[in-house]
Design an enzyme around this catalytic site. Structure first.
Site, PDB file in Angstrom:
ATOM      1  N   ASN A  12      10.018   2.798   0.592  1.00  0.00           N
ATOM      2  CA  ASN A  12       9.391   2.650   1.978  1.00  0.00           C
ATOM      3  C   ASN A  12       8.290   1.538   1.964  1.00  0.00           C
ATOM      4  O   ASN A  12       7.203   1.566   1.500  1.00  0.00           O
ATOM      5  CB  ASN A  12       8.753   3.774   2.424  1.00  0.00           C
ATOM      6  CG  ASN A  12       7.946   3.941   3.761  1.00  0.00           C
ATOM      7  OD1 ASN A  12       8.202   2.988   4.331  1.00  0.00           O
ATOM      8  ND2 ASN A  12       6.996   4.783   3.823  1.00  0.00           N
ATOM      9  N   LYS A  14       6.802   0.154   4.521  1.00  0.00           N
ATOM     10  CA  LYS A  14       5.934   0.454   5.753  1.00  0.00           C
ATOM     11  C   LYS A  14       5.607  -0.879   6.483  1.00  0.00           C
ATOM     12  O   LYS A  14       6.886  -1.461   6.713  1.00  0.00           O
ATOM     13  CB  LYS A  14       4.381   0.838   4.979  1.00  0.00           C
ATOM     14  CG  LYS A  14       4.590   2.098   4.165  1.00  0.00           C
ATOM     15  CD  LYS A  14       3.097   2.716   3.597  1.00  0.00           C
ATOM     16  CE  LYS A  14       3.259   3.289   2.598  1.00  0.00           C
ATOM     17  NZ  LYS A  14       2.281   4.337   2.508  1.00  0.00           N
ATOM     18  N   HIS A  97       6.784  10.826   8.807  1.00  0.00           N
ATOM     19  CA  HIS A  97       5.880  10.196   7.650  1.00  0.00           C
ATOM     20  C   HIS A  97       4.483  10.509   8.178  1.00  0.00           C
ATOM     21  O   HIS A  97       4.296  10.621   9.284  1.00  0.00           O
ATOM     22  CB  HIS A  97       5.910   8.857   7.549  1.00  0.00           C
ATOM     23  CG  HIS A  97       5.341   8.361   6.048  1.00  0.00           C
ATOM     24  ND1 HIS A  97       4.004   8.088   6.207  1.00  0.00           N
ATOM     25  CD2 HIS A  97       5.848   7.960   4.928  1.00  0.00           C
ATOM     26  CE1 HIS A  97       3.740   7.631   4.949  1.00  0.00           C
ATOM     27  NE2 HIS A  97       4.797   7.701   4.115  1.00  0.00           N
ATOM     28  N   GLU A  99       1.903   8.977   8.180  1.00  0.00           N
ATOM     29  CA  GLU A  99       1.194   7.953   8.978  1.00  0.00           C
ATOM     30  C   GLU A  99       1.586   7.968  10.363  1.00  0.00           C
ATOM     31  O   GLU A  99       0.782   7.619  11.257  1.00  0.00           O
ATOM     32  CB  GLU A  99       1.443   6.659   8.207  1.00  0.00           C
ATOM     33  CG  GLU A  99       0.678   6.533   7.004  1.00  0.00           C
ATOM     34  CD  GLU A  99       1.378   5.815   5.854  1.00  0.00           C
ATOM     35  OE1 GLU A  99       2.286   4.873   6.097  1.00  0.00           O
ATOM     36  OE2 GLU A  99       1.146   5.483   4.824  1.00  0.00           O
ATOM     37  N   GLU A 166       5.639  15.080   0.489  1.00  0.00           N
ATOM     38  CA  GLU A 166       4.470  13.969   0.240  1.00  0.00           C
ATOM     39  C   GLU A 166       3.095  14.578   0.467  1.00  0.00           C
ATOM     40  O   GLU A 166       2.796  14.628   1.663  1.00  0.00           O
ATOM     41  CB  GLU A 166       4.863  12.688   1.217  1.00  0.00           C
ATOM     42  CG  GLU A 166       6.016  11.967   0.890  1.00  0.00           C
ATOM     43  CD  GLU A 166       6.141  10.670   1.321  1.00  0.00           C
ATOM     44  OE1 GLU A 166       6.346   9.813   0.435  1.00  0.00           O
ATOM     45  OE2 GLU A 166       5.621  10.218   2.339  1.00  0.00           O
ATOM     46  N   GLY A 172      -0.517   6.640  -1.175  1.00  0.00           N
ATOM     47  CA  GLY A 172      -1.366   5.238  -1.254  1.00  0.00           C
ATOM     48  C   GLY A 172      -2.609   5.380  -1.885  1.00  0.00           C
ATOM     49  O   GLY A 172      -3.656   4.335  -1.657  1.00  0.00           O
ATOM     50  N   SER A 207       2.093   7.963  -4.677  1.00  0.00           N
ATOM     51  CA  SER A 207       1.831   6.912  -5.766  1.00  0.00           C
ATOM     52  C   SER A 207       2.592   7.122  -6.845  1.00  0.00           C
ATOM     53  O   SER A 207       1.954   7.159  -7.784  1.00  0.00           O
ATOM     54  CB  SER A 207       0.259   7.606  -5.771  1.00  0.00           C
ATOM     55  OG  SER A 207      -0.737   7.356  -4.793  1.00  0.00           O
TER      56      SER A 207
HETATM   57  C1  PEP Z   1       4.889   6.547   1.186  1.00  0.00           C
HETATM   58  O1  PEP Z   1       4.989   5.564   1.982  1.00  0.00           O
HETATM   59  O2  PEP Z   1       5.761   7.533   1.598  1.00  0.00           O
HETATM   60  C2  PEP Z   1       4.276   6.660  -0.188  1.00  0.00           C
HETATM   61  C3  PEP Z   1       4.357   7.831  -0.860  1.00  0.00           C
HETATM   62  O3  PEP Z   1       3.338   5.543  -0.433  1.00  0.00           O
HETATM   63  P1  PEP Z   1       2.754   5.212  -1.679  1.00  0.00           P
HETATM   64  O4  PEP Z   1       3.836   5.341  -3.078  1.00  0.00           O
HETATM   65  O5  PEP Z   1       2.062   4.147  -1.908  1.00  0.00           O
HETATM   66  O6  PEP Z   1       1.701   6.724  -2.114  1.00  0.00           O
END
Ligand code: PEP
Length: 249
Positions: A12, A14, A97, A99, A166, A172, A207
């Site tokens: 992803n 973003k 997501h 975000e 997640e 992040g 992460s």
């Molecule tokens: C994500 O964008 O869904 C995500 C898990 O980001 P990251 O791997 O940077 O934590």
């Protein structure tokens, strides 16, 4: 309900990536970027979908988008419809997501409409669910996940679907859930999905990087990863794919 390959590693991007970066990224992918038993997908921003479609396909990478609107067409300035994503070559679309839930304010009612619209167009949604740190600390994780999964009530039997767990506190931040937390939470999610009649693939996200991928992919009930930051560079993304290939091979 998920694709035929059980393990999916999905990147992803973003709101990252311009044309030259995307071309360099694809150039850095190994020749067949999807090893046996692992499907690899990339979700770049909308602006890159059309250009990347054939280039990613040549490397064996499936493409997806990061969001979609639920109406098929019309006066919805700035929105992208499911058929537009299909027209660009997308198979997947990320929905829910954290975000978008937290920053844009997307809610369960909108998400169910998006799921139905995505299915009607033949897209496979990757539905993201996850708890905030305060919810985990107060013991509310399972209740939060249950309420997020409740939008999967009465899903058509043939609907394509992947779920990504997640934990919001791991996205992040460089923090990952422990293998025990991942195993326990994935077991809960799988049980809940079965109860809802949606026995689909469940990814872990938060992460994931080349150093922790093998351990996370080795947890029972984990069938791949949704990768943010580490998917921006071909080298780190491929390292995660290869770690998954080792676990699922
Ligand atoms: C994500 O964008 O869904 C995500 C898990 O980001 P990251 O791997 O940077 O934590």
């Amino acid at each position: 309900m998920s694709g035929s390959v059980r393990c999916l590693i999905a990147g992803n991007w973003k709101m990252n990536g311009v044309l030259q970066e995307a071309i360099d990224f694809v150039g850095g992918l190994q020749e067949n970027a999807s090893p046996e038993h692992v499907e690899v997908a990339l979700m770049p921003p909308f602006t890159l979908l059309h250009t990347l479609n054939a280039r990613l396909a040549e490397k064996g990478v499936v493409m997806g988008a990061q969001n979609v609107y639920y109406e098929p067409k019309g006066a919805f300035t700035g929105s992208i419809s499911p058929m537009m994503l299909r027209d660009c070559g997308c198979h997947y679309v990320i929905l829910g997501h954290s975000e978008r839930r937290d920053v844009i304010g997307e809610n369960n009612e909108q998400l169910r409409k998006k799921l139905d619209a995505a299915w009607a167009a033949g897209l496979e949604p990757i539905l993201c669910i996850g708890e905030h740190l305060s919810e985990r600390e107060s013991g509310a994780t399972n209740a939060v996940l249950k309420s997020q999964l409740a939008i999967l009530d009465s899903v058509p039997g043939n609907a394509l679907l992947t779920v990504a767990y997640e934990p919001v506190w791991a996205i992040g931040t460089g923090k990952t859930a422990s293998p025990e937390q991942v195993t326990e939470t994935h077991a809960f999610i799988h049980d809940e999905l079965k109860r809802l009649g949606c026995d689909c693939r469940v990814l872990y996200g938060g992460s994931v990087n080349p150093s922790n991928a093998a351990e996370l992919m080795g947890c029972v009930g984990v069938e791949g990863a949704l990768v943010g930051g580490a998917s921006l560079k071909a080298v780190s993304f491929m390292a995660i794919v290869n770690a998954a290939a080792h676990e699922f091979g």
